[in-house]
Motif scaffolding. Structure first.
Motif, PDB file in Angstrom:
ATOM      1  N   ALA A  88       0.679  -1.116  -0.129  1.00 30.43           N
ATOM      2  CA  ALA A  88       0.156  -0.047   0.084  1.00 30.43           C
ATOM      3  C   ALA A  88       0.806   1.216  -0.074  1.00 30.43           C
ATOM      4  O   ALA A  88       0.495   2.145  -0.602  1.00 30.43           O
ATOM      5  N   PHE A  89       1.764   1.221   0.931  1.00 27.00           N
ATOM      6  CA  PHE A  89       2.832   2.169   0.686  1.00 27.00           C
ATOM      7  C   PHE A  89       3.367   2.418  -0.595  1.00 27.00           C
ATOM      8  O   PHE A  89       3.564   3.753  -1.228  1.00 27.00           O
ATOM      9  N   ALA A  90       4.016   1.641  -1.135  1.00 33.33           N
ATOM     10  CA  ALA A  90       4.645   1.671  -2.614  1.00 33.33           C
ATOM     11  C   ALA A  90       3.671   2.047  -3.544  1.00 33.33           C
ATOM     12  O   ALA A  90       3.972   2.917  -4.585  1.00 33.33           O
ATOM     13  N   THR A  91       2.463   1.430  -3.555  1.00 32.11           N
ATOM     14  CA  THR A  91       1.613   1.657  -4.783  1.00 32.11           C
ATOM     15  C   THR A  91       0.848   3.151  -4.601  1.00 32.11           C
ATOM     16  O   THR A  91       0.757   3.750  -5.639  1.00 32.11           O
ATOM     17  N   THR A  92       0.562   3.634  -3.537  1.00 26.85           N
ATOM     18  CA  THR A  92       0.159   4.915  -3.400  1.00 26.85           C
ATOM     19  C   THR A  92       1.047   6.185  -3.692  1.00 26.85           C
ATOM     20  O   THR A  92       0.815   7.069  -4.246  1.00 26.85           O
ATOM     21  N   ALA A  93       2.468   5.849  -3.287  1.00 25.20           N
ATOM     22  CA  ALA A  93       3.422   6.703  -3.536  1.00 25.20           C
ATOM     23  C   ALA A  93       3.711   6.787  -5.253  1.00 25.20           C
ATOM     24  O   ALA A  93       3.653   7.864  -5.823  1.00 25.20           O
ATOM     25  N   ALA A  94       3.895   5.554  -5.578  1.00 28.88           N
ATOM     26  CA  ALA A  94       3.814   5.473  -7.316  1.00 28.88           C
ATOM     27  C   ALA A  94       2.613   6.213  -8.043  1.00 28.88           C
ATOM     28  O   ALA A  94       2.927   6.753  -8.877  1.00 28.88           O
ATOM     29  N   LEU A  95       1.602   5.848  -7.448  1.00 28.02           N
ATOM     30  CA  LEU A  95       0.371   6.247  -7.886  1.00 28.02           C
ATOM     31  C   LEU A  95       0.188   7.920  -8.038  1.00 28.02           C
ATOM     32  O   LEU A  95      -0.042   8.560  -9.133  1.00 28.02           O
ATOM     33  N   THR A  96       0.679   8.361  -6.776  1.00 26.18           N
ATOM     34  CA  THR A  96       0.383   9.948  -6.851  1.00 26.18           C
ATOM     35  C   THR A  96       1.424  10.490  -7.658  1.00 26.18           C
ATOM     36  O   THR A  96       1.540  11.607  -8.190  1.00 26.18           O
TER      37      THR A  96
ATOM     38  N   THR B 287       1.056   8.317   7.426  1.00 25.03           N
ATOM     39  CA  THR B 287       2.536   8.401   7.216  1.00 25.03           C
ATOM     40  C   THR B 287       3.135   8.894   5.828  1.00 25.03           C
ATOM     41  O   THR B 287       4.110   9.698   5.811  1.00 25.03           O
ATOM     42  N   SER B 288       2.487   8.627   4.764  1.00 26.94           N
ATOM     43  CA  SER B 288       2.720   8.813   3.470  1.00 26.94           C
ATOM     44  C   SER B 288       2.200  10.374   3.122  1.00 26.94           C
ATOM     45  O   SER B 288       2.446  10.755   2.154  1.00 26.94           O
ATOM     46  N   LEU B 289       1.536  11.152   4.170  1.00 25.24           N
ATOM     47  CA  LEU B 289       0.915  12.203   3.707  1.00 25.24           C
ATOM     48  C   LEU B 289       1.885  13.432   3.118  1.00 25.24           C
ATOM     49  O   LEU B 289       1.529  14.163   2.019  1.00 25.24           O
ATOM     50  N   PRO B 290       3.139  13.593   3.381  1.00 19.74           N
ATOM     51  CA  PRO B 290       4.199  14.375   2.928  1.00 19.74           C
ATOM     52  C   PRO B 290       4.256  14.181   1.504  1.00 19.74           C
ATOM     53  O   PRO B 290       4.275  15.072   0.553  1.00 19.74           O
ATOM     54  N   VAL B 291       4.249  12.875   0.914  1.00 14.62           N
ATOM     55  CA  VAL B 291       4.391  12.303  -0.515  1.00 14.62           C
ATOM     56  C   VAL B 291       3.269  12.906  -1.132  1.00 14.62           C
ATOM     57  O   VAL B 291       3.253  13.486  -2.312  1.00 14.62           O
ATOM     58  N   TYR B 292       2.018  12.710  -0.463  1.00 14.05           N
ATOM     59  CA  TYR B 292       0.804  13.030  -1.431  1.00 14.05           C
ATOM     60  C   TYR B 292       0.597  14.315  -1.587  1.00 14.05           C
ATOM     61  O   TYR B 292       0.392  14.815  -2.375  1.00 14.05           O
ATOM     62  N   LEU B 293       1.019  15.228  -0.481  1.00 12.67           N
ATOM     63  CA  LEU B 293       0.786  16.433  -0.578  1.00 12.67           C
ATOM     64  C   LEU B 293       1.687  17.153  -1.366  1.00 12.67           C
ATOM     65  O   LEU B 293       1.388  17.954  -2.375  1.00 12.67           O
TER      66      LEU B 293
END
Length: 257
Positions: free
Chosen positions: A35-43, A108-114
């Protein structure tokens, strides 16, 4: 961020359904890492892919890959995960664990999404970014070394029933958590540096991630549980009590002090 949330919780839902049906916890950590990797790659894939976005996403995915490999190796060594004893046979309770994992991934991944979802940010990397990336690397190495040391210690059958107190574990009782907190402050700092001028609100919001990780590890699922288990097991051991008095719980002391 909404798309990341949908993918994240979708992965948790599918994972829970399969794990509850098979009554196993073996998918839990693997799908958390996925989930971490997929959402980072997606965004990242839906953004302009500017240097800072690539850097923050790469750091997050590097941590994720390392986490997945380590947790997979640990699960193979231990043959299971005691966290789920008495839980994996109760689908409703088991679902709560999967939901909380989804929350952990997203916050936790919020900085990447933002960062990946914000136009008008600072484009070029600068000295601040590289300093923060170096801080992330310090935390990464610190966590990896601590985990490897403990993994090797517990894999040695002669250490069964003992507690680790050498290497980085002589400087901190939870050096792996210290390293993890450093990493997410580094990622949040990179996001903040890129967003501060154009969107100060989002820049400040990036720090929800390391603050959440710190709270989670120091007040909820990390240190409190491990400290309680250690006290129950070695609380009457004078050597362990001496180790506790001389060794900080989280922030490492200087070697030789």
């Amino acid at each position: 961020m909404l798309g990341a949330a949908l993918v994240d919780f979708g992965i948790q839902l599918v994972g829970w359904a399969a794990a509850a049906t098979l009554r196993t916890e073996k998918f839990y950590d693997i799908l958390g890492s996925a989930a971490f990797a997929t959402t980072a790659a997606l965004t990242l894939g839906t953004s302009a892919m500017m240097p800072r976005q690539k850097l923050a996403s790469a750091l997050a995915m590097a941590w994720t890959a390392r986490l997945g490999i380590f947790l997979g190796a640990r699960a193979h060594r231990d043959g299971g995960d005691s966290r789920f004893d008495g839980v994996k046979d109760k689908p409703g309770v088991f679902a709560v664990y999967w939901f909380l994992q989804g929350v952990w991934v997203w916050v936790t991944s919020l900085p990447v999404y933002l960062l990946n979802g914000s136009p008008g940010q600072l484009v070029d990397l600068n000295a601040v970014d590289w300093t923060l990336a170096a801080f992330w690397a310090f935390g990464f190495v610190f966590e990896v070394v601590a985990d490897v040391q403990k993994f090797a210690f517990k894999s040695d059958k002669s250490n069964k029933g003992k507690y680790i107190k050498h290497g980085l574990w002589s400087l901190s009782r939870h050096p792996n958590y210290f390293g993890e907190i450093c990493m997410w402050f580094g990622v949040a700092g990179i996001a903040c540096n890129g967003l501060a001028a154009s969107n100060p609100g989002r820049a400040a919001g990036a720090f929800a991630s390391p603050l959440f990780v710190t709270y989670l590890l120091t007040k909820m699922s990390g240190i409190p549980i491990l400290e309680r288990m250690a006290d129950e097991r070695w609380g009457k051991d004078e050597g362990y009590q001496s180790y506790k008095r001389k060794t900080p719980v989280l922030v490492p002391k200087l070697p030789g002090t």
